[in-house]
Design an enzyme around this catalytic site. Sequence first.
Site, PDB file in Angstrom:
ATOM      1  N   SER A  20       0.831  -1.211   0.000  1.00 39.82           N
ATOM      2  CA  SER A  20       0.000   0.000   0.000  1.00 39.82           C
ATOM      3  C   SER A  20       0.866   1.261   0.000  1.00 39.82           C
ATOM      4  O   SER A  20       0.585   2.221  -0.727  1.00 39.82           O
ATOM      5  CB  SER A  20      -0.904   0.015   1.235  1.00 39.82           C
ATOM      6  N   ARG A  24       1.441   4.229  -3.028  1.00 34.95           N
ATOM      7  CA  ARG A  24       1.183   5.642  -2.731  1.00 34.95           C
ATOM      8  C   ARG A  24       2.426   6.495  -2.940  1.00 34.95           C
ATOM      9  O   ARG A  24       2.333   7.657  -3.354  1.00 34.95           O
ATOM     10  CB  ARG A  24       0.633   5.773  -1.303  1.00 34.95           C
ATOM     11  N   ARG A 119     -13.704  -7.045 -10.942  1.00 36.31           N
ATOM     12  CA  ARG A 119     -13.806  -6.414  -9.616  1.00 36.31           C
ATOM     13  C   ARG A 119     -14.629  -5.120  -9.687  1.00 36.31           C
ATOM     14  O   ARG A 119     -14.525  -4.362 -10.649  1.00 36.31           O
ATOM     15  CB  ARG A 119     -12.404  -6.178  -9.043  1.00 36.31           C
ATOM     16  N   SER A 160     -13.250   0.817   3.080  1.00 36.37           N
ATOM     17  CA  SER A 160     -12.289   0.547   2.010  1.00 36.37           C
ATOM     18  C   SER A 160     -11.312   1.702   1.874  1.00 36.37           C
ATOM     19  O   SER A 160     -11.701   2.824   1.558  1.00 36.37           O
ATOM     20  CB  SER A 160     -13.020   0.342   0.679  1.00 36.37           C
ATOM     21  N   GLN A 162      -9.167   1.917  -0.411  1.00 32.46           N
ATOM     22  CA  GLN A 162      -9.027   2.269  -1.831  1.00 32.46           C
ATOM     23  C   GLN A 162     -10.084   3.296  -2.223  1.00 32.46           C
ATOM     24  O   GLN A 162      -9.785   4.265  -2.920  1.00 32.46           O
ATOM     25  CB  GLN A 162      -9.148   1.010  -2.694  1.00 32.46           C
ATOM     26  N   ASP A 308      -6.663  -8.399   4.487  1.00 34.83           N
ATOM     27  CA  ASP A 308      -5.824  -9.185   3.580  1.00 34.83           C
ATOM     28  C   ASP A 308      -5.232 -10.426   4.255  1.00 34.83           C
ATOM     29  O   ASP A 308      -4.724 -11.317   3.581  1.00 34.83           O
ATOM     30  CB  ASP A 308      -4.680  -8.318   3.034  1.00 34.83           C
ATOM     31  N   LYS A 335     -12.191  -9.567  -3.560  1.00 33.75           N
ATOM     32  CA  LYS A 335     -10.726  -9.416  -3.644  1.00 33.75           C
ATOM     33  C   LYS A 335     -10.243 -10.060  -4.950  1.00 33.75           C
ATOM     34  O   LYS A 335     -11.023 -10.287  -5.855  1.00 33.75           O
ATOM     35  CB  LYS A 335     -10.071 -10.028  -2.414  1.00 33.75           C
ATOM     36  N   ARG A 381      -2.311 -14.111  -2.420  1.00 33.98           N
ATOM     37  CA  ARG A 381      -2.439 -14.445  -0.990  1.00 33.98           C
ATOM     38  C   ARG A 381      -2.974 -15.871  -0.801  1.00 33.98           C
ATOM     39  O   ARG A 381      -2.661 -16.527   0.189  1.00 33.98           O
ATOM     40  CB  ARG A 381      -3.307 -13.417  -0.269  1.00 33.98           C
TER      41      ARG A 381
HETATM   42  C1  S3P Z   1      -5.510  -1.488  -0.041  1.00 37.14           C
HETATM   43  C2  S3P Z   1      -6.724  -1.554   0.596  1.00 37.14           C
HETATM   44  C3  S3P Z   1      -7.465  -2.804   0.824  1.00 37.14           C
HETATM   45  C4  S3P Z   1      -6.567  -4.023   0.667  1.00 37.14           C
HETATM   46  C5  S3P Z   1      -5.682  -3.939  -0.535  1.00 37.14           C
HETATM   47  C6  S3P Z   1      -4.811  -2.708  -0.483  1.00 37.14           C
HETATM   48  C7  S3P Z   1      -4.884  -0.168  -0.244  1.00 37.14           C
HETATM   49  O1  S3P Z   1      -8.500  -2.899  -0.127  1.00 37.14           O
HETATM   50  O2  S3P Z   1      -7.359  -5.200   0.593  1.00 37.14           O
HETATM   51  O3  S3P Z   1      -4.847  -5.095  -0.621  1.00 37.14           O
HETATM   52  O4  S3P Z   1      -3.676  -0.118  -0.527  1.00 37.14           O
HETATM   53  O5  S3P Z   1      -5.589   0.837  -0.115  1.00 37.14           O
HETATM   54  P1  S3P Z   1      -9.928  -2.202   0.123  1.00 37.14           P
HETATM   55  O6  S3P Z   1      -9.684  -0.787   0.311  1.00 37.14           O
HETATM   56  O7  S3P Z   1     -10.730  -2.454  -1.106  1.00 37.14           O
HETATM   57  O8  S3P Z   1     -10.503  -2.895   1.319  1.00 37.14           O
END
Ligand code: S3P
Length: 420
Positions: A20, A24, A119, A160, A162, A308, A335, A381
């Site tokens: 993550s 970023r 997705r 979430s 994301q 995760d 996922k 995973r």
């Molecule tokens: C992530 C957020 C999570 C996670 C993903 C990475 C991120 O997803 O499952 O592996 O980097 O923001 P969600 O935000 O959809 O839950």
Amino acid sequence: MQIRKIKKAVGTIKVPGDKSISHRAVMLGSLANGITSVSGFLSGADCLSTIDCFRNMGIEINIDDDNVIVYGKGLHGLKQPNKMLYTGNSGTTTRLLCGILAGQKFNSSITGDASIQKRPMGRVVKPLSMMGAKIENEFCPLYITGTNLKGIDYKMPVASAQVKTAILLAGLYANDETVVREIEKSRDHTELMLGAMGADINVDDLNITVRKTENLSAIDVNVPGDISSAAFFMVLASIMPNSEVTITNVGINPTRTGIIDVLKDMGADITLENVHTNAGESIADITVRSSNLKGTTIGGDIIPRLIDELPIIAVAAVFADGTTTIKDAEELKVKETNRIRAVVDEFKKCGIDITETDDGMIIHGGKSISGADFKTYGDHRMAMSLSVLAQLADGDSTIDDSQCACVSYPNFFDDLYGLE
Ligand code: S3P
């Protein structure tokens, strides 16, 4: 691939950088003015997809092992890509890009692999559309017409990071203030990094406010090891007799440490040392020794803090005495694959007593299990969780696609087999 069995898990491991934070660092580094220097970058397939997308928008990015230099061009410095952006298997790249691209002065389009095309992207398209974004489709390929955005006050229907991040990134370009209200706290790496880069962002518990920003300042980012990757060895060392594994330099941001809380609750022997903070991110060395685990119930607001890790937590549950119930985890269905269905189907092959529920699974653990021929569903995973399960089963096992581990942990099998 045949899984070679190790006899005990003993050693020290440095897991690769946090996925993550690596994403970023490249994205925000591209939007910052000046040079962002990233150390400990995860050169896994997902983060390389992010680099590729930003290179296609005119950003110069140099990679030397786990050091990455991003020559940022500012919030308005991206160029129109001359082809459809390809995000591979990466949901984070796809959803965060939507937030960035919605407010650009150019049009763009995004697609990814077969998994990404299934997705749900409506969860970012809907709030971005409320901001005035013009995005066609709710599944990839997405077609984005760059436009002026306005701020919104948005209560998120799902926890979430994301979705939250996509809205916050769009908020950097929006005319008035943008407020995102979370239902449960999800990982906050975006908020921390945007704050460090000088964005106008304010976090008040579950509510985050961001305002139009003219300038992000480039920073140096030291990416800690990914606790989601450390999790495989934390579970393995907890269960395998005579084991002791230290995983060094792991990110222990409180929005990510649900795995530690749950394993401790199950009776695991986990110690944290050298705890320190770097740019708002907490880091520690984690040592795990063999122990006897017992079943537990996992649900509620801890779920986003370990989302995760649920497949590998399910492995821990198999070897824990008693019943483990995982609930409130519907998000697992969207996922890289449907991880509830995949875990249940693959675990049943070993004779494990496991039941699928609408929002999770129930596992009756503590019984011996056999090896099996496992399917990964192309999910990194799943591949790593099943490889740990195979280590702990009686008899031999194979997995069909060990290669997919490279999405988040390219050297996983070297580290696993190096433990003996
Ligand atoms: C992530 C957020 C999570 C996670 C993903 C990475 C991120 O997803 O499952 O592996 O980097 O923001 P969600 O935000 O959809 O839950």
